[in-house]
Write a protein that holds these residues in place. Sequence first.
Motif, PDB file in Angstrom:
ATOM      1  N   ASN A 117       0.827  -1.211   0.000  1.00 45.60           N
ATOM      2  CA  ASN A 117       0.000   0.000   0.000  1.00 45.60           C
ATOM      3  C   ASN A 117       0.861   1.261   0.000  1.00 45.60           C
ATOM      4  N   LEU A 118       1.964   1.236   0.768  1.00 46.63           N
ATOM      5  CA  LEU A 118       2.860   2.398   0.798  1.00 46.63           C
ATOM      6  C   LEU A 118       3.496   2.631  -0.567  1.00 46.63           C
ATOM      7  N   ILE A 119       3.932   1.546  -1.215  1.00 50.22           N
ATOM      8  CA  ILE A 119       4.539   1.668  -2.540  1.00 50.22           C
ATOM      9  C   ILE A 119       3.533   2.217  -3.538  1.00 50.22           C
ATOM     10  N   GLU A 120       2.303   1.726  -3.480  1.00 49.66           N
ATOM     11  CA  GLU A 120       1.271   2.227  -4.389  1.00 49.66           C
ATOM     12  C   GLU A 120       1.005   3.714  -4.148  1.00 49.66           C
ATOM     13  N   ARG A 121       0.990   4.110  -2.884  1.00 46.29           N
ATOM     14  CA  ARG A 121       0.751   5.517  -2.561  1.00 46.29           C
ATOM     15  C   ARG A 121       1.881   6.411  -3.064  1.00 46.29           C
ATOM     16  N   ILE A 122       3.121   5.976  -2.847  1.00 41.32           N
ATOM     17  CA  ILE A 122       4.262   6.766  -3.327  1.00 41.32           C
ATOM     18  C   ILE A 122       4.231   6.881  -4.849  1.00 41.32           C
ATOM     19  N   ASN A 123       3.947   5.760  -5.524  1.00 44.39           N
ATOM     20  CA  ASN A 123       3.900   5.784  -6.990  1.00 44.39           C
ATOM     21  C   ASN A 123       2.832   6.744  -7.500  1.00 44.39           C
ATOM     22  N   THR A 124       1.668   6.766  -6.838  1.00 41.79           N
ATOM     23  CA  THR A 124       0.600   7.684  -7.232  1.00 41.79           C
ATOM     24  C   THR A 124       1.027   9.128  -7.015  1.00 41.79           C
ATOM     25  N   MET A 125       1.643   9.392  -5.867  1.00 40.20           N
ATOM     26  CA  MET A 125       2.123  10.745  -5.578  1.00 40.20           C
ATOM     27  C   MET A 125       3.160  11.179  -6.615  1.00 40.20           C
ATOM     28  N   PHE A 126       4.050  10.256  -6.983  1.00 43.59           N
ATOM     29  CA  PHE A 126       5.087  10.580  -7.971  1.00 43.59           C
ATOM     30  C   PHE A 126       4.464  10.886  -9.327  1.00 43.59           C
ATOM     31  N   ASN A 127       3.513  10.058  -9.759  1.00 43.15           N
ATOM     32  CA  ASN A 127       2.866  10.287 -11.051  1.00 43.15           C
ATOM     33  C   ASN A 127       2.151  11.632 -11.077  1.00 43.15           C
ATOM     34  N   ASN A 128       1.459  11.982  -9.987  1.00 43.15           N
ATOM     35  CA  ASN A 128       0.775  13.277  -9.911  1.00 43.15           C
ATOM     36  C   ASN A 128       1.770  14.429  -9.929  1.00 43.15           C
ATOM     37  N   TRP A 129       2.884  14.238  -9.250  1.00 44.82           N
ATOM     38  CA  TRP A 129       3.939  15.266  -9.190  1.00 44.82           C
ATOM     39  C   TRP A 129       4.526  15.505 -10.572  1.00 44.82           C
ATOM     40  N   MET A 130       4.827  14.430 -11.287  1.00 41.05           N
ATOM     41  CA  MET A 130       5.375  14.564 -12.635  1.00 41.05           C
ATOM     42  C   MET A 130       4.355  15.194 -13.584  1.00 41.05           C
ATOM     43  N   TYR A 131       3.080  14.799 -13.448  1.00 40.25           N
ATOM     44  CA  TYR A 131       2.036  15.352 -14.316  1.00 40.25           C
ATOM     45  C   TYR A 131       1.873  16.855 -14.081  1.00 40.25           C
ATOM     46  N   ALA A 132       1.982  17.268 -12.813  1.00 37.46           N
ATOM     47  CA  ALA A 132       1.829  18.694 -12.497  1.00 37.46           C
ATOM     48  C   ALA A 132       2.926  19.538 -13.125  1.00 37.46           C
ATOM     49  N   HIS A 133       4.069  18.908 -13.436  1.00 35.10           N
ATOM     50  CA  HIS A 133       5.185  19.635 -14.038  1.00 35.10           C
ATOM     51  C   HIS A 133       5.368  19.296 -15.521  1.00 35.10           C
ATOM     52  N   SER A 134       4.397  18.587 -16.098  1.00 41.12           N
ATOM     53  CA  SER A 134       4.569  18.132 -17.478  1.00 41.12           C
ATOM     54  C   SER A 134       4.571  19.264 -18.493  1.00 41.12           C
ATOM     55  N   SER A 135       3.972  20.402 -18.128  1.00 42.48           N
ATOM     56  CA  SER A 135       3.916  21.516 -19.080  1.00 42.48           C
ATOM     57  C   SER A 135       5.118  22.447 -18.968  1.00 42.48           C
ATOM     58  N   ILE A 136       5.993  22.171 -18.002  1.00 40.69           N
ATOM     59  CA  ILE A 136       7.173  23.020 -17.833  1.00 40.69           C
ATOM     60  C   ILE A 136       8.162  22.751 -18.956  1.00 40.69           C
ATOM     61  N   SER A 137       8.726  23.801 -19.498  1.00 40.85           N
ATOM     62  CA  SER A 137       9.726  23.650 -20.550  1.00 40.85           C
ATOM     63  C   SER A 137      10.990  23.030 -19.957  1.00 40.85           C
ATOM     64  N   LYS A 138      11.336  21.889 -20.493  1.00 45.36           N
ATOM     65  CA  LYS A 138      12.493  21.161 -19.944  1.00 45.36           C
ATOM     66  C   LYS A 138      13.750  21.536 -20.734  1.00 45.36           C
ATOM     67  N   ASP A 139      14.274  22.692 -20.432  1.00 47.45           N
ATOM     68  CA  ASP A 139      15.449  23.226 -21.117  1.00 47.45           C
ATOM     69  C   ASP A 139      16.695  22.533 -20.600  1.00 47.45           C
ATOM     70  N   SER A 140      17.349  21.768 -21.464  1.00 52.25           N
ATOM     71  CA  SER A 140      18.513  21.003 -21.038  1.00 52.25           C
ATOM     72  C   SER A 140      19.712  21.881 -20.718  1.00 52.25           C
ATOM     73  N   SER A 141      19.632  23.175 -21.029  1.00 50.81           N
ATOM     74  CA  SER A 141      20.775  24.053 -20.769  1.00 50.81           C
ATOM     75  C   SER A 141      20.756  24.638 -19.366  1.00 50.81           C
ATOM     76  N   ASP A 142      19.634  24.485 -18.658  1.00 51.48           N
ATOM     77  CA  ASP A 142      19.521  25.057 -17.320  1.00 51.48           C
ATOM     78  C   ASP A 142      19.431  23.942 -16.293  1.00 51.48           C
ATOM     79  N   SER A 143      20.527  23.666 -15.623  1.00 48.83           N
ATOM     80  CA  SER A 143      20.572  22.542 -14.682  1.00 48.83           C
ATOM     81  C   SER A 143      19.837  22.850 -13.382  1.00 48.83           C
ATOM     82  N   ASN A 144      19.437  24.126 -13.173  1.00 52.86           N
ATOM     83  CA  ASN A 144      18.725  24.490 -11.953  1.00 52.86           C
ATOM     84  C   ASN A 144      17.218  24.395 -12.103  1.00 52.86           C
ATOM     85  N   SER A 145      16.738  24.040 -13.296  1.00 53.85           N
ATOM     86  CA  SER A 145      15.308  23.879 -13.521  1.00 53.85           C
ATOM     87  C   SER A 145      15.041  22.474 -14.052  1.00 53.85           C
TER      88      SER A 145
END
Length: 399
Positions: free
Chosen positions: A180-208
């Motif tokens: 159950n803990l693993i499932e919860r962490i995985n769900t939290m991770f997927n939601n976290w990644m989805y919330a940032h999916s629209s961010i421009s992933k500029d490979s030149s900026d290592s701080n973003s």
Amino acid sequence: MIFESVPLSEVADILMGYPFESEQYNNNGLGIRLARGMNIGSGNFNWDENSRWWNNLSDDLHSYYLQEGDIVIGMDGSRVGKNYAQVCKEDLPLLLVQRVACIRAKPGISQDFLWACIASKNFEAYIDLIKTGTTIPHISGKQIGEYPIPLVSEDEQQFIGRVSAALIRKIRLNTQINANLIERINTMFNNWMYAHSSISKDSSDSNSWHIGSIYEFLKITYGAPFSSNLFNSESRGCPLIRIRDLKTNLPQIYTDENHPKQTVVSPGDILVGMDAEFKPYVWLGKTGVLNQRIAKIDSILDGVCDYLIMLLIRPELEFIESYKTGTTVSHIGKEDFDQMKVVVPSCEDMISFSSTIKPMYDLIVELGEEKMILEELRDTLLPRLISGEIDVSNLPLPD
């Protein structure tokens, strides 16, 4: 005190599974779930992507429905003799499939006592002696029925059965909490990644957030080759962690050979098999040493949880597995890790998310270590109770 014994077939009914047509299985949850050999682990069921159901129900299947408390034993495969489980309420309803045996106590015999006799090193040793076949080891229902069961009084059966049931119940509880803990962490991770999916992933900026190398946040330690002539299965030396042990967290081989310090693995470490299935695992077994074809993954960033870096590289490992499966090259190497490009969150976001999941990750490791202690207690205490080495005839029944 030494007890006399009787064959298992005298105190239990031994039922064989039905030859269901595998072409008619379904994996969409329709019908009744099937108890197949591949779903039976070491003391528990493995209900994962290999779960299958049967939707063509008929009256002639009535005798193949399993009951709570039934003991099931896989009858072939590389882990024959080590793949057994007891059915609990949460597993039901279940249908018994061929090449799986069901043990059901006869009247006057404790089912939990029989489970204590089966879930033991004695049973594994017995199967090792009588199994046949080299390519695919297997056992027969007749051989299972000949396994010796000690003749003890009903009160002694109840005592041993209750001790066994309590240990197994706690082991299963820890396993379920961790799932159950693993499932919860995985769900939290997927939601976290989805919330940032629209961010421009500029490979030149290592701080973003950006697309970058895995070496920005992790280091990899590779296992070492060990001499097979120094292996033993008698718990001498240091546990040797092989690919086959990653799913079970149960090393079967030990080595007396000196080993590089960097290959030492402790509970909670993240390991990746480099042959066949390229999946990351949280190691919850004994401290041991890493055999070749396994990599250990560690975070190199302060405040960033190892479990998070496992989640970040998992999609790339799944992608590699998808295109290497079925090819002549079914392994990955250092060059594959070197070429990996993954989503790299900002350091600030990784630290923030790590602080959220780390308490759950720590609990997973804690419960895993407790489960390992309980399993060792089961494997050492129950044989002594069953053999009569510890006299329980005058002890009150445990609650």
